[in-house]
Design an enzyme around this catalytic site. Structure first.
Site, PDB file in Angstrom:
ATOM      1  N   ALA A 163       0.841  -1.215   0.000  1.00  0.00           N
ATOM      2  CA  ALA A 163       0.000   0.000   0.000  1.00  0.00           C
ATOM      3  C   ALA A 163       0.868   1.254   0.000  1.00  0.00           C
ATOM      4  O   ALA A 163       1.936   1.250   0.615  1.00  0.00           O
ATOM      5  CB  ALA A 163      -0.901   0.012   1.221  1.00  0.00           C
TER       6      ALA A 163
ATOM      7  N   GLU B  99      -0.781  -6.133   1.990  1.00  0.00           N
ATOM      8  CA  GLU B  99      -0.580  -5.001   2.899  1.00  0.00           C
ATOM      9  C   GLU B  99      -1.076  -5.400   4.280  1.00  0.00           C
ATOM     10  O   GLU B  99      -2.205  -5.869   4.423  1.00  0.00           O
ATOM     11  CB  GLU B  99      -1.330  -3.768   2.377  1.00  0.00           C
ATOM     12  CG  GLU B  99      -1.405  -2.608   3.346  1.00  0.00           C
ATOM     13  CD  GLU B  99      -0.042  -2.120   3.869  1.00  0.00           C
ATOM     14  OE1 GLU B  99       0.902  -1.963   3.082  1.00  0.00           O
ATOM     15  OE2 GLU B  99       0.067  -1.905   5.099  1.00  0.00           O
TER      16      GLU B  99
ATOM     17  N   ASP C  85       9.190  -3.630  -0.625  1.00  0.00           N
ATOM     18  CA  ASP C  85       9.414  -2.184  -0.469  1.00  0.00           C
ATOM     19  C   ASP C  85       9.150  -1.914   1.011  1.00  0.00           C
ATOM     20  O   ASP C  85       8.051  -1.559   1.411  1.00  0.00           O
ATOM     21  CB  ASP C  85       8.427  -1.432  -1.380  1.00  0.00           C
ATOM     22  CG  ASP C  85       8.667   0.059  -1.367  1.00  0.00           C
ATOM     23  OD1 ASP C  85       9.820   0.473  -1.179  1.00  0.00           O
ATOM     24  OD2 ASP C  85       7.697   0.813  -1.551  1.00  0.00           O
TER      25      ASP C  85
ATOM     26  N   CYS D 175      12.997   3.890   1.268  1.00  0.00           N
ATOM     27  CA  CYS D 175      13.140   5.309   0.939  1.00  0.00           C
ATOM     28  C   CYS D 175      13.950   5.990   2.036  1.00  0.00           C
ATOM     29  O   CYS D 175      13.651   7.096   2.453  1.00  0.00           O
ATOM     30  CB  CYS D 175      11.782   5.968   0.748  1.00  0.00           C
ATOM     31  SG  CYS D 175      10.788   6.005   2.227  1.00  0.00           S
TER      32      CYS D 175
HETATM   33  N1  SAM Z   1       5.178  -0.265  -1.934  1.00  0.00           N
HETATM   34  C1  SAM Z   1       4.314   0.822  -1.561  1.00  0.00           C
HETATM   35  C2  SAM Z   1       4.102   1.716  -2.755  1.00  0.00           C
HETATM   36  O1  SAM Z   1       4.923   1.686  -3.680  1.00  0.00           O
HETATM   37  O2  SAM Z   1       3.072   2.417  -2.812  1.00  0.00           O
HETATM   38  C3  SAM Z   1       4.819   1.560  -0.347  1.00  0.00           C
HETATM   39  C4  SAM Z   1       5.064   0.667   0.803  1.00  0.00           C
HETATM   40  S1  SAM Z   1       5.550   1.458   2.304  1.00  0.00           S
HETATM   41  C5  SAM Z   1       7.147   1.948   1.987  1.00  0.00           C
HETATM   42  C6  SAM Z   1       5.757   0.080   3.367  1.00  0.00           C
HETATM   43  C7  SAM Z   1       4.503  -0.657   3.732  1.00  0.00           C
HETATM   44  O3  SAM Z   1       4.861  -1.747   4.575  1.00  0.00           O
HETATM   45  C8  SAM Z   1       3.479   0.157   4.484  1.00  0.00           C
HETATM   46  O4  SAM Z   1       2.257   0.178   3.781  1.00  0.00           O
HETATM   47  C9  SAM Z   1       3.329  -0.563   5.819  1.00  0.00           C
HETATM   48  O5  SAM Z   1       2.002  -0.581   6.301  1.00  0.00           O
HETATM   49  C10 SAM Z   1       3.804  -1.953   5.498  1.00  0.00           C
HETATM   50  N2  SAM Z   1       4.314  -2.705   6.678  1.00  0.00           N
HETATM   51  C11 SAM Z   1       4.456  -2.267   7.945  1.00  0.00           C
HETATM   52  N3  SAM Z   1       4.904  -3.259   8.738  1.00  0.00           N
HETATM   53  C12 SAM Z   1       5.040  -4.347   7.967  1.00  0.00           C
HETATM   54  C13 SAM Z   1       5.451  -5.684   8.212  1.00  0.00           C
HETATM   55  N4  SAM Z   1       5.842  -6.105   9.414  1.00  0.00           N
HETATM   56  N5  SAM Z   1       5.446  -6.546   7.174  1.00  0.00           N
HETATM   57  C14 SAM Z   1       5.084  -6.157   5.949  1.00  0.00           C
HETATM   58  N6  SAM Z   1       4.698  -4.892   5.654  1.00  0.00           N
HETATM   59  C15 SAM Z   1       4.685  -4.000   6.651  1.00  0.00           C
END
Ligand code: SAM
Length: 426
Positions: free
Chosen positions: A109, A131, A176, A229
């Site tokens: 997400a 997500e 990501d 990022c």
């Molecule tokens: N890939 C997305 C985009 O391009 O729009 C952005 C992703 S953002 C950098 C990282 C995501 O990892 C967030 O939506 C967050 O909710 C999720 N996240 C948080 N904790 C996590 C976990 N333990 N395992 C997997 N995902 C996680």
């Protein structure tokens, strides 16, 4: 900008004589870009359609700088582009996606990388966009809907749970990862407030644990892209190196660092890994097919209103019918919020098409069409009906005579508005 002292010190150490120009990059406005949705049109057609497509983003052939703030523009409503920070456009480019691949976007997400991966698949193969945060997964679904992705399944699971189901299943995985977000400082004060050295370290251990799960789900011969990022080595190069050291069949193919003082963008890190070995084809359990009456109701609707016959596995969720990609497995044990393309709802034996279906089809797939002017689009997206004569039935409203933006149902000289209430502009 009030940057944390410990951050500045670390960056000075890391960047040495580049540090001053890095610091100066914080004086500039954040950069904004879009990615043309090649599921719906070519880059050339997009450039002819809108007047706000700027310079190309060097590392993404479908990425272009623009001034942002076009969320209500009809081309956005039609899903012709996705607004995405320019340096974030690199990760999916590195994933070497081939049509027909089984792809996992593990931290998906709001959907920037998922919609980019989907454009590369061009409707062939399977994309699972996962997500963990429920509300964010809903936004992800909306973006997947607007971009007209047919072959995406959206799940809402922790990686540790997913790994038990999808053992060595995916050809390509993108992680990501959640990170300390140093590349967000220019546009998000909260990222600055939440930052600390300890936070970068705890992010690194979470990133390694997410990568452990990704490793288990990656098929031998498959590729994995890890991205963040942030600029912290502890979350970037060090995570990549620790991951490759831990697994003897993992090699680092390349690593890239986009930095805001060297490029037009907020900055991004990516590493590409390959898992050695030959992929084993294992038969996993198939999904339970939808009830025959539901599929029949859809087929009747399709015959009366469309010029296309969709192919895949029909599955149901309550009264809703979905077309699941053929490569997808049984939904048992999977927390899934979109098991494929939502076709519509069957109410008292009658089929009511979903907005998802409209957005995933092309102009030529509809039997009935109404081309709207930009002013009429603004009326339509507020929920108003349009006076129109013609044959009774469902059809698509078009932007620029080509791009579907939503359903209407014609009867007695009136095209009744079927633009979903949750998207209406009030
Ligand atoms: N890939 C997305 C985009 O391009 O729009 C952005 C992703 S953002 C950098 C990282 C995501 O990892 C967030 O939506 C967050 O909710 C999720 N996240 C948080 N904790 C996590 C976990 N333990 N395992 C997997 N995902 C996680």
């Amino acid at each position: 900008m009030n940057l944390p002292e410990a951050f500045k010190e670390r960056m000075k150490n890391d960047l040495k004589n580049e540090y001053e120009s890095f610091l100066e990059s914080y004086e500039k406005e954040p950069t904004i870009a879009l990615r043309v949705n090649t599921l719906k049109l070519s880059v050339e057609d997009f450039q002819e359609t809108v007047d706000f497509c700027g310079e190309n983003v060097a590392w993404c052939p479908t990425g272009f700088y623009y001034d942002g703030k076009k969320g209500n523009h009809p081309s956005s409503i039609a899903g012709l582009f996705y607004s995405q920070e320019p340096s974030a456009q690199i990760a999916a480019e590195l994933a070497d996606i081939q049509k027909g691949d089984k792809v996992l976007d593990l931290c998906a997400a709001p959907g920037g990388k998922s919609t980019q991966l989907a454009a590369k698949l061009q409707g062939e193969g399977l994309l699972i966009s996962n997500e963990v945060v429920g509300n964010r997964a809903k936004i992800l679904c909306e973006n997947i809907e607007r971009m007209g992705v047919k072959n995406a399944v959206v799940t809402n699971m922790y990686p540790e749970k997913m790994e038990r189901i999808f053992s060595e299943f995916f050809d390509k995985i993108v992680v990501d990862a959640p990170c300390s977000g140093e590349g967000m400082f220019r546009k998000d004060d909260v990222a600055i407030q939440e930052w600390s050295i300890e936070h970068t370290q705890s992010c690194a251990s979470r990133q390694l644990s997410i990568l452990d799960s990704a490793y288990k789900m990656l098929a031998p011969g498959g590729k994995l892209v890890y991205s963040t990022c942030t600029f912290a080595k502890v979350e970037n190069e060090e995570v990549a190196e620790k991951f490759a050291e831990k697994y003897s069949d993992i090699t680092i193919l390349e690593m890239h660092r986009l930095m805001p003082h060297r490029i037009e963008g907020e900055g991004h890190f990516s590493a590409v890994f390959k898992k050695s070995g030959e992929k084993q084809v294992e038969k996993l359990s198939s999904p339970t097919p939808a009830k025959k009456e539901m599929t029949e109701a859809y087929r009747l609707f399709e015959k009366e209103n469309l010029n296309t016959k969709l192919d895949g596995n029909f599955v149901s969720f309550g009264d809703f019918l979905y077309l699941m990609p053929k490569e997808m497995i049984s939904l048992d044990k999977i927390k899934c919020i979109r098991p494929g393309l939502q076709l519509g709802e069957v109410r008292k034996g009658r089929f009511i098409p979903s907005h998802h279906l409209c957005m995933a089809l092309k102009k030529e797939d509809f039997k009935r069409l109404i081309a709207l002017s930009d002013d009429e689009i603004s009326l339509y997206t507020r929920g108003e009906a349009i006076i129109h004569s013609g044959e009774k039935g469902y059809g698509a409203m078009l932007y620029k005579e080509k791009y579907p933006i939503g359903w209407y149902k014609l009867s007695e000289g009136l095209a009744k508005n079927h633009y979903p209430k949750y998207l209406r502009k009030v």
